[in-house]
Design a protein around this motif. Structure first.
Motif, PDB file in Angstrom:
ATOM      1  N   PRO A 167      28.918  -3.172  11.853  1.00 40.96           N
ATOM      2  CA  PRO A 167      28.125  -1.946  11.764  1.00 40.96           C
ATOM      3  C   PRO A 167      26.625  -2.254  11.635  1.00 40.96           C
ATOM      4  N   GLU A 168      25.809  -1.321  12.079  1.00 41.07           N
ATOM      5  CA  GLU A 168      24.359  -1.492  12.062  1.00 41.07           C
ATOM      6  C   GLU A 168      23.866  -1.698  10.616  1.00 41.07           C
ATOM      7  N   GLY A 169      22.901  -2.594  10.460  1.00 39.92           N
ATOM      8  CA  GLY A 169      22.346  -2.876   9.144  1.00 39.92           C
ATOM      9  C   GLY A 169      23.043  -4.011   8.417  1.00 39.92           C
ATOM     10  N   ASN A 170      23.878  -4.791   9.143  1.00 37.57           N
ATOM     11  CA  ASN A 170      24.648  -5.837   8.457  1.00 37.57           C
ATOM     12  C   ASN A 170      23.836  -7.091   8.166  1.00 37.57           C
ATOM     13  N   ASN A 171      22.770  -7.335   8.912  1.00 36.84           N
ATOM     14  CA  ASN A 171      21.899  -8.504   8.701  1.00 36.84           C
ATOM     15  C   ASN A 171      22.707  -9.790   8.491  1.00 36.84           C
ATOM     16  N   ASP A 187      15.117 -15.275   7.785  1.00 38.15           N
ATOM     17  CA  ASP A 187      15.043 -13.895   8.234  1.00 38.15           C
ATOM     18  C   ASP A 187      16.366 -13.612   8.947  1.00 38.15           C
ATOM     19  N   THR A 188      16.768 -12.361   9.001  1.00 39.23           N
ATOM     20  CA  THR A 188      18.065 -12.050   9.599  1.00 39.23           C
ATOM     21  C   THR A 188      17.955 -10.967  10.657  1.00 39.23           C
ATOM     22  N   ARG A 189      19.020 -10.857  11.439  1.00 38.00           N
ATOM     23  CA  ARG A 189      19.157  -9.756  12.385  1.00 38.00           C
ATOM     24  C   ARG A 189      20.616  -9.332  12.379  1.00 38.00           C
ATOM     25  N   ASP A 190      20.877  -8.155  12.927  1.00 35.69           N
ATOM     26  CA  ASP A 190      22.242  -7.623  12.915  1.00 35.69           C
ATOM     27  C   ASP A 190      23.149  -8.394  13.868  1.00 35.69           C
ATOM     28  N   LEU A 191      24.395  -8.538  13.465  1.00 34.52           N
ATOM     29  CA  LEU A 191      25.431  -9.080  14.330  1.00 34.52           C
ATOM     30  C   LEU A 191      26.023  -7.893  15.074  1.00 34.52           C
ATOM     31  N   ARG A 241       0.824  -1.202   0.000  1.00 34.51           N
ATOM     32  CA  ARG A 241       0.000   0.000   0.000  1.00 34.51           C
ATOM     33  C   ARG A 241       0.863   1.257   0.000  1.00 34.51           C
ATOM     34  N   TYR A 242       1.947   1.210   0.759  1.00 33.54           N
ATOM     35  CA  TYR A 242       2.835   2.364   0.858  1.00 33.54           C
ATOM     36  C   TYR A 242       4.244   1.962   0.446  1.00 33.54           C
ATOM     37  N   ILE A 243       4.972   2.879  -0.173  1.00 33.18           N
ATOM     38  CA  ILE A 243       6.337   2.607  -0.626  1.00 33.18           C
ATOM     39  C   ILE A 243       7.252   2.328   0.563  1.00 33.18           C
ATOM     40  N   ARG A 244       6.964   2.928   1.708  1.00 35.29           N
ATOM     41  CA  ARG A 244       7.820   2.686   2.882  1.00 35.29           C
ATOM     42  C   ARG A 244       7.717   1.232   3.356  1.00 35.29           C
ATOM     43  N   ASP A 245       6.552   0.594   3.146  1.00 33.34           N
ATOM     44  CA  ASP A 245       6.413  -0.818   3.487  1.00 33.34           C
ATOM     45  C   ASP A 245       7.263  -1.677   2.552  1.00 33.34           C
ATOM     46  N   LEU A 246       7.285  -1.325   1.279  1.00 31.90           N
ATOM     47  CA  LEU A 246       8.120  -2.029   0.312  1.00 31.90           C
ATOM     48  C   LEU A 246       9.588  -1.891   0.685  1.00 31.90           C
ATOM     49  N   GLU A 247      10.002  -0.681   1.010  1.00 29.22           N
ATOM     50  CA  GLU A 247      11.407  -0.438   1.356  1.00 29.22           C
ATOM     51  C   GLU A 247      11.797  -1.197   2.615  1.00 29.22           C
ATOM     52  N   ALA A 248      10.906  -1.247   3.616  1.00 28.59           N
ATOM     53  CA  ALA A 248      11.196  -1.991   4.844  1.00 28.59           C
ATOM     54  C   ALA A 248      11.327  -3.488   4.553  1.00 28.59           C
ATOM     55  N   CYS A 249      10.464  -3.997   3.693  1.00 30.09           N
ATOM     56  CA  CYS A 249      10.530  -5.408   3.324  1.00 30.09           C
ATOM     57  C   CYS A 249      11.834  -5.716   2.597  1.00 30.09           C
ATOM     58  N   LEU A 250      12.213  -4.849   1.670  1.00 26.91           N
ATOM     59  CA  LEU A 250      13.460  -5.072   0.935  1.00 26.91           C
ATOM     60  C   LEU A 250      14.673  -4.997   1.845  1.00 26.91           C
ATOM     61  N   ARG A 251      14.655  -4.062   2.801  1.00 25.30           N
ATOM     62  CA  ARG A 251      15.766  -3.984   3.757  1.00 25.30           C
ATOM     63  C   ARG A 251      15.881  -5.275   4.554  1.00 25.30           C
ATOM     64  N   TRP A 285      21.754 -14.283   3.836  1.00 23.18           N
ATOM     65  CA  TRP A 285      20.871 -15.293   4.434  1.00 23.18           C
ATOM     66  C   TRP A 285      19.482 -15.319   3.802  1.00 23.18           C
ATOM     67  N   PRO A 286      18.828 -14.179   3.672  1.00 28.24           N
ATOM     68  CA  PRO A 286      17.500 -14.248   3.064  1.00 28.24           C
ATOM     69  C   PRO A 286      17.521 -14.694   1.601  1.00 28.24           C
ATOM     70  N   ARG A 287      18.522 -14.253   0.882  1.00 27.74           N
ATOM     71  CA  ARG A 287      18.560 -14.554  -0.552  1.00 27.74           C
ATOM     72  C   ARG A 287      18.849 -16.021  -0.825  1.00 27.74           C
ATOM     73  N   TRP A 288      19.796 -16.601  -0.106  1.00 25.59           N
ATOM     74  CA  TRP A 288      20.241 -17.949  -0.426  1.00 25.59           C
ATOM     75  C   TRP A 288      19.698 -19.016   0.506  1.00 25.59           C
ATOM     76  N   MET A 289      19.343 -18.655   1.712  1.00 22.75           N
ATOM     77  CA  MET A 289      18.899 -19.663   2.675  1.00 22.75           C
ATOM     78  C   MET A 289      17.436 -19.477   3.109  1.00 22.75           C
ATOM     79  N   TYR A 290      16.792 -18.440   2.617  1.00 22.62           N
ATOM     80  CA  TYR A 290      15.400 -18.131   2.960  1.00 22.62           C
ATOM     81  C   TYR A 290      15.186 -17.992   4.465  1.00 22.62           C
TER      82      TYR A 290
END
Length: 104
Positions: free
Chosen positions: A95-99, A87-91, A64-74, A80-85
Motif C-alpha cells: 500500500p502507498e506510504g509503506n517506505n 532515505d526511502t521510497r514506496d515498494l 518555518r511551517y508545520i507542513r514542512d516538519l510533517e513532510a520531513c517526519l513522513r 530504513w531511515p531510523r536504523w540504516m540512515y
C-alpha cells in the motif's frame, strides 16, 4: 581557544571604536583584529587547527511551517531511515506510504 579569540576580537573592536580610526594605536589594533579573523577563518575552513573543532553530532532544525516538519517526519519515519540512515521510497506491491525500499 576559539572562544578566547572571539572575545579578544570583540574587545579590540570596542577599543578601536573608542580610540577612533585615526589614533596611533588604531593601526596595530586593526592589524591584530585582522590576524584573529584570519586565524578563525583558517580553523573554520579546515586549515591547520581545524581539527580542534569537534562536533557533538547533534543538529537543531527549525522549520518555518508545520507542513514542512510533517513532510520531513513522513519521509524519515520507518525502518530504513531510523536504523540504516537511508532515505526511502514506496515498494510498488505494498500500500502507498509503506517506505519499504532504501534509496542509495
Amino acid at each position: 581557544e576559539i572562544r578566547g579569540k572571539l572575545d579578544e576580537a570583540k574587545k579590540l573592536r570596542a577599543t578601536i571604536a573608542e580610540l577612533g580610526e585615526d589614533a596611533a594605536d588604531s593601526a596595530a589594533l586593526t592589524a591584530r583584529l585582522a590576524a584573529i579573523g584570519r586565524e578563525l577563518a583558517s580553523i573554520a575552513s579546515g586549515g591547520p587547527g581545524g581539527s580542534k573543532l569537534r562536533s557533538s553530532g547533534t543538529v537543531v532544525v527549525v522549520f518555518r511551517y508545520i507542513r514542512d516538519l510533517e513532510a520531513c517526519l513522513r519521509r524519515w519515519t520507518g525502518f530504513w531511515p531510523r536504523w540504516m540512515y537511508y532515505d526511502t521510497r514506496d515498494l510498488s506491491c505494498l500500500p502507498e506510504g509503506n517506505n519499504a525500499v532504501a534509496v542509495d
